[in-house]
Design a protein around this motif. Structure first.
Motif, PDB file in Angstrom:
ATOM      1  N   ARG A 116      -8.728   5.355  -6.849  1.00  0.00           N
ATOM      2  CA  ARG A 116      -7.995   5.704  -6.283  1.00  0.00           C
ATOM      3  C   ARG A 116      -6.618   6.628  -6.018  1.00  0.00           C
ATOM      4  O   ARG A 116      -6.057   7.016  -5.580  1.00  0.00           O
ATOM      5  N   GLY A 117      -5.819   5.652  -7.208  1.00  0.00           N
ATOM      6  CA  GLY A 117      -4.413   6.009  -7.913  1.00  0.00           C
ATOM      7  C   GLY A 117      -3.551   5.273  -6.861  1.00  0.00           C
ATOM      8  O   GLY A 117      -2.254   5.941  -7.125  1.00  0.00           O
ATOM      9  N   GLU A 118      -4.193   4.637  -5.747  1.00  0.00           N
ATOM     10  CA  GLU A 118      -3.206   3.925  -5.238  1.00  0.00           C
ATOM     11  C   GLU A 118      -2.153   2.512  -5.526  1.00  0.00           C
ATOM     12  O   GLU A 118      -1.839   2.098  -5.301  1.00  0.00           O
ATOM     13  N   ALA A 119      -3.047   1.900  -6.958  1.00  0.00           N
ATOM     14  CA  ALA A 119      -2.821   0.728  -7.365  1.00  0.00           C
ATOM     15  C   ALA A 119      -1.123   0.916  -7.491  1.00  0.00           C
ATOM     16  O   ALA A 119      -0.744  -0.328  -7.327  1.00  0.00           O
ATOM     17  N   ARG A 120      -0.799   1.589  -8.888  1.00  0.00           N
ATOM     18  CA  ARG A 120       0.723   1.362  -8.988  1.00  0.00           C
ATOM     19  C   ARG A 120       1.423   0.953  -7.769  1.00  0.00           C
ATOM     20  O   ARG A 120       2.345   0.580  -7.750  1.00  0.00           O
ATOM     21  N   ARG A 121       1.470   1.689  -6.459  1.00  0.00           N
ATOM     22  CA  ARG A 121       1.999   2.010  -5.256  1.00  0.00           C
ATOM     23  C   ARG A 121       1.682   1.007  -4.708  1.00  0.00           C
ATOM     24  O   ARG A 121       3.169  -0.014  -4.621  1.00  0.00           O
ATOM     25  N   VAL A 122       0.379  -0.117  -4.586  1.00  0.00           N
ATOM     26  CA  VAL A 122       0.707  -1.856  -4.170  1.00  0.00           C
ATOM     27  C   VAL A 122       0.948  -2.623  -5.615  1.00  0.00           C
ATOM     28  O   VAL A 122       2.010  -3.756  -4.873  1.00  0.00           O
ATOM     29  N   VAL A 123       1.144  -2.632  -6.658  1.00  0.00           N
ATOM     30  CA  VAL A 123       1.955  -3.530  -7.401  1.00  0.00           C
ATOM     31  C   VAL A 123       3.465  -2.671  -7.447  1.00  0.00           C
ATOM     32  O   VAL A 123       3.756  -4.068  -6.704  1.00  0.00           O
ATOM     33  N   GLU A 124       3.923  -2.064  -6.768  1.00  0.00           N
ATOM     34  CA  GLU A 124       5.303  -2.346  -6.923  1.00  0.00           C
ATOM     35  C   GLU A 124       5.590  -2.444  -5.898  1.00  0.00           C
ATOM     36  O   GLU A 124       6.056  -3.361  -5.474  1.00  0.00           O
ATOM     37  N   CYS A 125       5.278  -2.479  -4.709  1.00  0.00           N
ATOM     38  CA  CYS A 125       4.840  -3.065  -3.089  1.00  0.00           C
ATOM     39  C   CYS A 125       4.929  -5.049  -3.269  1.00  0.00           C
ATOM     40  O   CYS A 125       5.788  -5.434  -2.678  1.00  0.00           O
ATOM     41  N   LEU A 126       3.733  -4.914  -4.252  1.00  0.00           N
ATOM     42  CA  LEU A 126       3.750  -6.930  -4.125  1.00  0.00           C
ATOM     43  C   LEU A 126       4.784  -6.971  -5.633  1.00  0.00           C
ATOM     44  O   LEU A 126       4.926  -8.375  -5.132  1.00  0.00           O
ATOM     45  N   GLU A 127       5.357  -6.331  -5.894  1.00  0.00           N
ATOM     46  CA  GLU A 127       6.657  -7.257  -6.746  1.00  0.00           C
ATOM     47  C   GLU A 127       7.481  -7.046  -6.345  1.00  0.00           C
ATOM     48  O   GLU A 127       8.514  -7.433  -6.275  1.00  0.00           O
ATOM     49  N   THR A 128       7.859  -7.023  -4.470  1.00  0.00           N
ATOM     50  CA  THR A 128       9.293  -7.052  -4.438  1.00  0.00           C
ATOM     51  C   THR A 128       9.024  -8.398  -2.711  1.00  0.00           C
ATOM     52  O   THR A 128       9.891  -8.759  -2.326  1.00  0.00           O
ATOM     53  N   LEU A 129       7.494  -8.548  -3.102  1.00  0.00           N
ATOM     54  CA  LEU A 129       7.637 -10.301  -2.794  1.00  0.00           C
ATOM     55  C   LEU A 129       8.154 -11.102  -3.563  1.00  0.00           C
ATOM     56  O   LEU A 129       7.906 -11.232  -4.504  1.00  0.00           O
ATOM     57  N   LEU A 170       2.866  -8.248   6.087  1.00  0.00           N
ATOM     58  CA  LEU A 170       4.098  -7.113   7.106  1.00  0.00           C
ATOM     59  C   LEU A 170       4.299  -6.491   6.569  1.00  0.00           C
ATOM     60  O   LEU A 170       4.712  -5.166   6.414  1.00  0.00           O
ATOM     61  N   ARG A 171       5.203  -7.492   5.561  1.00  0.00           N
ATOM     62  CA  ARG A 171       6.306  -6.240   4.479  1.00  0.00           C
ATOM     63  C   ARG A 171       5.050  -5.422   3.439  1.00  0.00           C
ATOM     64  O   ARG A 171       6.149  -4.423   3.199  1.00  0.00           O
ATOM     65  N   LEU A 172       3.838  -5.842   2.705  1.00  0.00           N
ATOM     66  CA  LEU A 172       3.420  -4.852   2.036  1.00  0.00           C
ATOM     67  C   LEU A 172       3.070  -3.578   2.767  1.00  0.00           C
ATOM     68  O   LEU A 172       3.055  -2.386   2.657  1.00  0.00           O
ATOM     69  N   LYS A 173       3.056  -3.253   4.035  1.00  0.00           N
ATOM     70  CA  LYS A 173       2.756  -2.835   5.058  1.00  0.00           C
ATOM     71  C   LYS A 173       3.611  -1.216   4.885  1.00  0.00           C
ATOM     72  O   LYS A 173       3.481  -0.873   5.254  1.00  0.00           O
ATOM     73  N   ASP A 174       5.190  -2.816   5.586  1.00  0.00           N
ATOM     74  CA  ASP A 174       6.409  -1.499   5.580  1.00  0.00           C
ATOM     75  C   ASP A 174       6.235  -0.558   4.186  1.00  0.00           C
ATOM     76  O   ASP A 174       6.544   0.276   4.258  1.00  0.00           O
ATOM     77  N   CYS A 175       5.991  -1.360   3.318  1.00  0.00           N
ATOM     78  CA  CYS A 175       6.345  -0.701   1.705  1.00  0.00           C
ATOM     79  C   CYS A 175       5.473   0.658   1.701  1.00  0.00           C
ATOM     80  O   CYS A 175       6.130   1.390   1.403  1.00  0.00           O
ATOM     81  N   LEU A 176       4.780  -0.041   2.047  1.00  0.00           N
ATOM     82  CA  LEU A 176       3.108   1.013   1.188  1.00  0.00           C
ATOM     83  C   LEU A 176       3.472   2.349   2.594  1.00  0.00           C
ATOM     84  O   LEU A 176       3.410   3.844   2.263  1.00  0.00           O
ATOM     85  N   ASP A 177       3.972   2.860   3.863  1.00  0.00           N
ATOM     86  CA  ASP A 177       4.274   3.071   4.613  1.00  0.00           C
ATOM     87  C   ASP A 177       5.240   3.708   4.058  1.00  0.00           C
ATOM     88  O   ASP A 177       5.077   4.550   4.637  1.00  0.00           O
TER      89      ASP A 177
END
Length: 178
Positions: A116-129, A170-177
């Motif tokens: 779906r092309g969302e993996a990059r965003r998820v990975v970027e947000c995971l890297e903030t953890l 919660l941090r991932l949700k904030d990052c993705l939103d």
């Protein structure tokens, strides 16, 4: 996140629309069956579980909130939780056996996100953890590991692991939103 083709079906299912339910089944049953089969390891049991999952979806469709996430994610969570409940209910298992069966190194939800092309965003947000928090999230939600298994792996108390996951989500949700 606003382009979720299954979300409108969920609101129609909440209103007891059988055509929407059939459409949802056609769109999601293969993915949910794969999730159940991977966790349960038995085709017949996965087929039974799939029927029970869709019964739950029919009964609980009104609880789906498109503001909190995608419909497929919600459906996979229901399937995963149901499969884990079934594993725990097995009379012939030894303690801890079900958690060993949950771990699977094959691509699962993450592969769908890539499509779906969302993996990059998820990975970027995971890297903030923090690295250990990100690995715990991957283990729980992509690898199917239980809280207890993760707590043992990271050598922290069970409630600490629950807190890690809750705060990380919660941090991932904030990052993705954002």
């Amino acid at each position: 996140m606003t382009d979720d083709p299954l979300a409108p079906l969920m609101s129609r299912i909440a209103a007891q629309d059988r055509a929407a339910f059939r459409a949802l089944y056609s769109a999601a049953s293969a993915k949910l069956f794969g999730t159940l089969l991977r966790i349960l390891g038995n085709r017949s049991e996965a087929e039974d579980a799939l029927q029970e999952v869709f019964t739950r979806v029919w009964l609980k469709a009104a609880r789906f909130d498109p503001e909190r996430g995608r419909a497929m994610t919600w459906l996979i969570a229901i399937a995963r939780n149901h499969a884990i409940d079934r594993l725990r209910a097995r009379p012939d298992r030894e303690d801890g056996e079900e958690t060993e069966q949950l771990a699977d190194e094959r691509p699962g939800v993450e592969a769908g996100l890539i499509a779906r092309g969302e993996a990059r965003r998820v990975v970027e947000c995971l890297e903030t953890l923090e690295p250990d928090r990100a690995e715990a999230v991957r283990g729980a939600y992509l690898g199917g590991l239980s809280y207890q298994q993760l707590a043992s792996r990271f050598d922290v108390p069970l409630n600490t692991m629950r807190t890690w996951l809750r705060r990380s989500l919660l941090r991932l949700k904030d990052c993705l939103d954002g």
